[in-house]
Write a protein that holds these residues in place. Structure first.
Motif, PDB file in Angstrom:
ATOM      1  N   GLY A  72      48.295   2.674 -34.209  1.00 45.55           N
ATOM      2  CA  GLY A  72      49.385   2.780 -33.510  1.00 45.55           C
ATOM      3  C   GLY A  72      48.937   3.821 -32.459  1.00 45.55           C
ATOM      4  N   ILE A  73      49.722   3.812 -31.147  1.00 51.62           N
ATOM      5  CA  ILE A  73      49.546   4.645 -30.167  1.00 51.62           C
ATOM      6  C   ILE A  73      50.895   5.067 -29.633  1.00 51.62           C
ATOM      7  N   SER A  74      50.926   6.264 -29.276  1.00 51.42           N
ATOM      8  CA  SER A  74      52.255   6.886 -28.457  1.00 51.42           C
ATOM      9  C   SER A  74      51.949   7.766 -27.565  1.00 51.42           C
ATOM     10  N   PHE A  75      52.984   8.241 -26.866  1.00 50.44           N
ATOM     11  CA  PHE A  75      52.464   9.329 -25.424  1.00 50.44           C
ATOM     12  C   PHE A  75      53.738  10.217 -25.637  1.00 50.44           C
ATOM     13  N   GLU A  76      53.499  11.355 -25.055  1.00 46.09           N
ATOM     14  CA  GLU A  76      54.488  12.445 -24.966  1.00 46.09           C
ATOM     15  C   GLU A  76      55.575  11.788 -24.162  1.00 46.09           C
ATOM     16  N   SER A  77      56.917  12.512 -24.462  1.00 46.03           N
ATOM     17  CA  SER A  77      57.985  12.042 -24.028  1.00 46.03           C
ATOM     18  C   SER A  77      58.190  12.202 -22.460  1.00 46.03           C
ATOM     19  N   SER A  78      57.262  12.980 -21.845  1.00 46.08           N
ATOM     20  CA  SER A  78      57.249  13.084 -20.567  1.00 46.08           C
ATOM     21  C   SER A  78      56.280  12.166 -19.676  1.00 46.08           C
ATOM     22  N   SER A  79      55.514  11.507 -20.634  1.00 50.57           N
ATOM     23  CA  SER A  79      54.603  10.696 -19.817  1.00 50.57           C
ATOM     24  C   SER A  79      55.047   9.085 -20.253  1.00 50.57           C
ATOM     25  N   GLU A 101      44.799   8.698  -8.079  1.00 49.64           N
ATOM     26  CA  GLU A 101      45.328   9.578  -7.277  1.00 49.64           C
ATOM     27  C   GLU A 101      46.541  10.490  -7.741  1.00 49.64           C
ATOM     28  N   ARG A 102      47.418   9.809  -8.477  1.00 44.75           N
ATOM     29  CA  ARG A 102      48.839  10.079  -9.058  1.00 44.75           C
ATOM     30  C   ARG A 102      48.330  10.785 -10.366  1.00 44.75           C
ATOM     31  N   GLU A 103      47.631  10.361 -11.163  1.00 51.42           N
ATOM     32  CA  GLU A 103      47.306  10.647 -12.527  1.00 51.42           C
ATOM     33  C   GLU A 103      45.941  10.310 -12.897  1.00 51.42           C
ATOM     34  N   ASP A 104      44.969  11.511 -12.953  1.00 53.63           N
ATOM     35  CA  ASP A 104      43.842  11.080 -13.198  1.00 53.63           C
ATOM     36  C   ASP A 104      43.198  11.239 -14.878  1.00 53.63           C
ATOM     37  N   GLU A 105      44.057  11.525 -15.729  1.00 48.44           N
ATOM     38  CA  GLU A 105      43.949  11.588 -17.014  1.00 48.44           C
ATOM     39  C   GLU A 105      45.314  11.092 -17.681  1.00 48.44           C
ATOM     40  N   ILE A 106      45.183  10.743 -18.942  1.00 48.53           N
ATOM     41  CA  ILE A 106      46.393  10.136 -19.869  1.00 48.53           C
ATOM     42  C   ILE A 106      46.139  10.782 -21.185  1.00 48.53           C
ATOM     43  N   GLU A 107      47.217  11.615 -21.724  1.00 50.34           N
ATOM     44  CA  GLU A 107      47.004  11.844 -23.161  1.00 50.34           C
ATOM     45  C   GLU A 107      47.825  11.016 -23.889  1.00 50.34           C
ATOM     46  N   ALA A 108      47.233  10.529 -24.957  1.00 47.70           N
ATOM     47  CA  ALA A 108      47.686   9.617 -25.900  1.00 47.70           C
ATOM     48  C   ALA A 108      47.785   9.981 -27.448  1.00 47.70           C
ATOM     49  N   ILE A 109      48.323   9.723 -28.386  1.00 46.32           N
ATOM     50  CA  ILE A 109      48.224  10.017 -29.746  1.00 46.32           C
ATOM     51  C   ILE A 109      48.045   8.637 -30.320  1.00 46.32           C
ATOM     52  N   ILE A 110      46.746   8.515 -30.934  1.00 48.49           N
ATOM     53  CA  ILE A 110      46.200   7.211 -31.942  1.00 48.49           C
ATOM     54  C   ILE A 110      46.550   7.599 -33.334  1.00 48.49           C
ATOM     55  N   SER A 111      46.873   6.565 -34.202  1.00 50.26           N
ATOM     56  CA  SER A 111      47.185   6.895 -35.608  1.00 50.26           C
ATOM     57  C   SER A 111      46.620   5.693 -36.192  1.00 50.26           C
ATOM     58  N   ILE A 112      46.112   5.995 -37.799  1.00 48.95           N
ATOM     59  CA  ILE A 112      45.773   4.868 -38.403  1.00 48.95           C
ATOM     60  C   ILE A 112      46.536   5.167 -39.783  1.00 48.95           C
TER      61      ILE A 112
END
Length: 861
Positions: A72-79, A101-112
């Motif tokens: 699984g993969i999920s993101f913060e509520s604001s993302s 130019e708007r967002e140079d990195e993405i935080e994600a939560i991966i799960s197994i």
């Protein structure tokens, strides 16, 4: 490689465990490194130009107990949710477009998860740059003012463009696009604009310069391709003038109004004047020269004119004030001076509609004369129209529009406050056509906008059009089709063409001419357009039935058009049918038709269609003829020679038929011919020799050639046998006596007996051959029908004895003859007369052998 991946436990990992009676270990991700596309997304980066829908990564892990795991993969509520995942296989797909130019990195939560234990990790995905941004100029628009005396080489401006990309894609260089203007140069790295060395600015020649600047980035990769982005902007350079021009009034002419409710000191209007050197203007001062009558005052610095007395004290309805403006130099000295007239009217409240004025004052009709088809956008400068509303403020605001112009013209301005010069502009040049309408009339309507009265007024605009040569002569048809009989005399009218030129005067006069390969026999009237034949022309449909050429219509200035003329020469029935001269000799076999043929040399049907008929036959009602094909047949009841013998006493079955060939023209022509038909029964000629003789009856030379060949073969056989006998006797050494048998040739019987024999022996295989040879013997060979023994070798026969002339009735050869006597019979007789004596002798000898064999079939020694 080659060993199992090591389990990776992040400090940001969360492990949810349940402890049943037996321990169950949590699943874990594989850590395959930053360069791998499967594992736990450690140090994973993704280019911002990755297409949406692309498979970008595969989560990969295992469970110590070997249980089936899901991802699984999920993101913060604001993302935003940038990725989707296949929970069973761990395939991660990009579902949102990336923009570094708007967002140079993405935080994600991966799960197994193995169904019992679930392990989650927070990962940081770096978005790498792609050259997807174009340079952008900042602080635009660029408008600068440069004094005209600025020295060459001076820096006058600096442009700046930013590119949000990194690396070479973010570097910017500058270029000037309009290189034809060499007054300016630009530094490609700094963007500094300079006046070119040796160039000068001149306000009187050019007050404004427009420079286009191109900014290009250093290029880079975008979706696999190397791309370079650029942007352009325009620098407007206004040249500042020096002090060398007098002041100028703005907004002339000036009209002002004093209303009945105006108070003393009320401002009426303001005149505005500016220094002609607008780049660095001097101050100007206003004053009255005359006409104020102490009733008005002008502010010397602002130009505002005000009334100083009550409107009821004003003695005139209209005041003409002369206002002078003076330029004051920087040193305080009065320099150039100019003056203008200000018209002030004393009016009541809103009780006047908008009013139109011409050069001579109030006017409600304006006329103009102009040429047709002016350029679109052209101003009708001949119309000098001023519109004015004597009211003030909102009461003086009105709209202008054209009524009845049909989109041909438009008016400027459309909204007026107080007063304006009216400009009418051409919108549809094609509609201004002298040939369609010579007088254009419409109305100019002025209607107040914000008043309850909605006062309005109209002015009639009348435009007289002048013609130009704008049309080409046009034929009434693109082609003309004419028909003329072939017997028409020279100078006959063929067809009249017509072309119209809508232009007036000499431009509308049309001159006709013809040309082309088919025009030699024709003439055309240059003004009437009537095409007629040459006086000497003789048309013949049988020679040429169709002509085509071009007719040209031309005006006085050489504008022309073409049409094509097709002339068909109509056939006239002027030829009679003619029988073919070559229908010489033939024989009608029972059941087989005899065909005659006649040709009519007319060109068209029905003049050249021939019908055949039997005019007379002896006996009658025996023959039928096909009127279309000319085939002559015996009637159905005549199917044997016996029937023929019962019909007529003529036992040789040779009948004469008078046939007619008639065309279908009007009037009709016909030709007759006498046909001699010899009737045979094919059942009487079944032997090979009879068939051969029948085939060669009409070609005796073929029979002579065959007989000559037979004789030659016999000679060869005789020589061969003689040679063999010679060699046999020589071997036997015996001398044999020579035997020579000489028989007396019997005397020939009388011609009467021979004729009777031929009469009753027609079924014999050689009858036809024998009859044909009883023609006058051109070789003078009088061998009789009584046979004598032939010699041992072919030899020339003795001189013939003259025989009586045979009756034409008994010895006529069956023929089919036309009305024109063929020349081939005499020619054939001449050819027979020229045959060699040797050939005649051989034929006669062979004939004797045939007769001998037929009589007694006894061998000859």
């Amino acid at each position: 490689m080659g060993r199992d991946p090591k389990p990776f436990f992040s400090t940001n990992s969360f492990v949810f465990c349940c402890f049943p009676a037996q321990a169950n270990f949590a699943p874990y991700f594989y850590d395959n490194g930053a360069s791998s596309t499967n594992g736990n997304m450690a140090l994973f980066s993704l280019s911002e130009d990755t297409p949406v829908g692309s498979h970008v990564y595969t989560l990969n892990g295992t469970d110590p107990e070997g249980d089936f795991v899901t991802y699984g993969i999920s993101f913060e509520s604001s993302s935003r949710n940038f990725f989707s995942i296949d929970p069973n296989f761990g395939n991660i797909t990009l579902i949102e477009e990336l923009d570094r130019e708007r967002e140079d990195e993405i935080e994600a939560i991966i799960s197994i998860s193995d169904g019992i234990n679930r392990v989650s990790e927070k990962v940081l995905i770096l978005v790498t740059d792609a050259n997807d941004e174009a340079p952008q100029f900042i602080n635009t628009p660029y408008i600068i003012l440069v004094p005209e005396d600025t020295p060459a080489g001076s820096s006058i401006f600096k442009v700046q463009a930013l590119d949000k990309d990194t690396g070479s894609g973010g570097s910017v260089t500058y270029f000037l696009q309009n290189l034809h203007s060499n007054k300016f140069t630009m530094d490609r790295h700094s963007g500094v604009l300079r006046i070119s060395v040796g160039a000068t600015l001149d306000y009187e020649k050019s007050r404004t310069h427009f420079i286009t600047v191109l900014a290009k980035d250093g290029g880079g990769r975008l979706r696999g391709d190397y791309v370079v982005f650029s942007a352009t902007t325009t620098i407007t350079i206004n040249v500042d003038d020096v002090q060398d021009t007098a002041p100028i009034f703005v907004g002339t002419p000036y009209y002002g109004y004093v209303y009945e409710d105006s108070h003393p000191g009320s401002e009426i209007l303001t005149v505005v004047a500016v220094d002609g050197d607008r780049g660095n203007p001097n101050m100007v001062l206003y004053n009255f020269v005359n006409g104020s009558d102490e009733a008005f005052r002008i502010n010397e610095t602002t130009g505002a004119i005000s009334v100083v007395v009550s409107p009821s004290q004003l003695k005139k309805e209209v005041y003409e004030l002369r206002v002078q403006v003076s330029e004051v130099s920087s040193s305080g000295v009065l320099a150039a001076q100019v003056s203008t007239t200000v018209t002030i009217r004393v009016v009541d409240l809103n009780n006047h509609p908008p009013t139109f004025y011409g050069e001579n004052g109030l006017q409600n009709m304006f006329e103009l004369t102009m040429y047709e088809h002016p350029s679109e956008g052209e101003i009708l400068r001949g119309l000098r129209i001023t519109v004015n509303d004597s009211d003030q403020g909102a009461n003086a605001k009105f709209n202008l529009r054209l009524v009845g112009a049909g989109g041909i013209f438009r008016v400027v301005p459309q909204t007026v406050l107080n007063e304006a010069q009216v400009t009418i502009i051409v919108e549809n040049s094609a509609a201004i056509d002298f040939e369609k309408i010579k007088l254009l009339t419409f109305k100019l309507l002025a209607v107040e906008v914000n008043t309850p009265e909605k006062f309005s007024s109209t002015a009639d605009i009348v435009i007289h059009l002048l013609d130009t040569n704008d049309n080409v002569p046009k034929f009434s048809s693109d082609y003309y089709i004419a028909r003329i009989p072939e017997n028409s005399p020279g100078g006959s009218n063929v067809v009249a063409v017509a072309a119209m030129d809508p232009d007036s005067g000499l431009w509308g006069e049309v001159k006709y001419s013809i040309y082309g390969a088919g025009a030699e026999l024709f003439l055309i009237h240059p003004s009437a357009g009537i095409i007629y034949t040459q006086p000497w022309a003789a048309l013949d449909a049988e020679v040429t039935s169709k002509y085509n050429f071009y007719v040209k219509a031309e005006d006085t200035e050489g504008k022309y058009s073409l049409a094509e003329v097709f002339v068909t020469v109509l056939d006239v029935n002027d030829h009679s049918p003619e029988f073919d001269e070559n229908i010489q000799e033939t024989t009608m076999v029972l059941g087989t038709p005899v065909k005659i043929e006649a040709t009519d040399h007319d060109a068209e049907e029905p003049n050249n269609v021939v019908d055949y008929s039997i005019m007379q036959a002896e006996p009658a009602n025996v023959f039928d003829i096909n009127e279309s094909t000319g085939e002559i047949r015996l009637k159905a009841f005549v199917h044997s020679l016996d029937i023929i013998h019962n019909i007529t006493k003529n036992r040789d079955c040779t009948w004469s038929v008078l046939v007619q060939a008639k065309d279908r023209g009007s009037p009709s022509f016909s030709t007759t011919a006498v046909l001699k038909i010899d009737i045979l029964d094919e059942t009487l000629h079944r032997g090979p020799m009879a068939a051969f003789l029948m085939q060669t009856k009409d070609n005796p030379m073929k029979a002579v050639g065959v007989l000559a060949g037979v004789i030659a073969i016999m000679v060869v056989i005789t020589v061969f046998i003689s040679t063999a006998m010679f060699w046999r006797n020589k071997k036997s050494n015996k001398i044999l006596p020579i035997r020579r048998v000489i028989r007396k040739r019997p005397s020939p019987p009388s011609r009467t007996i021979r004729a009777e024999w031929l009469k009753f022996k027609r079924s014999h295989a050689g009858d036809k051959f024998a009859v044909k040879d009883e023609l006058p013997n051109e070789n003078h060979n009088n061998n009789s029908l009584m046979f004598t023994p032939p010699p041992t070798a072919p030899a020339l026969p003795p001189p013939p004895t003259p025989i009586p002339k045979i009756s034409p009735t008994e010895w006529t050869v069956p023929t089919v003859s036309g009305s024109l006597t063929p020349k081939h019979t005499r020619k054939l007789l001449k050819e027979k007369a020229l045959e060699s004596p040797v050939q005649s002798a051989l034929v006669s000898e062979l004939k004797q052998k045939f007769e001998k064999k037929a009589m007694d079939n006894k061998p000859y020694f």
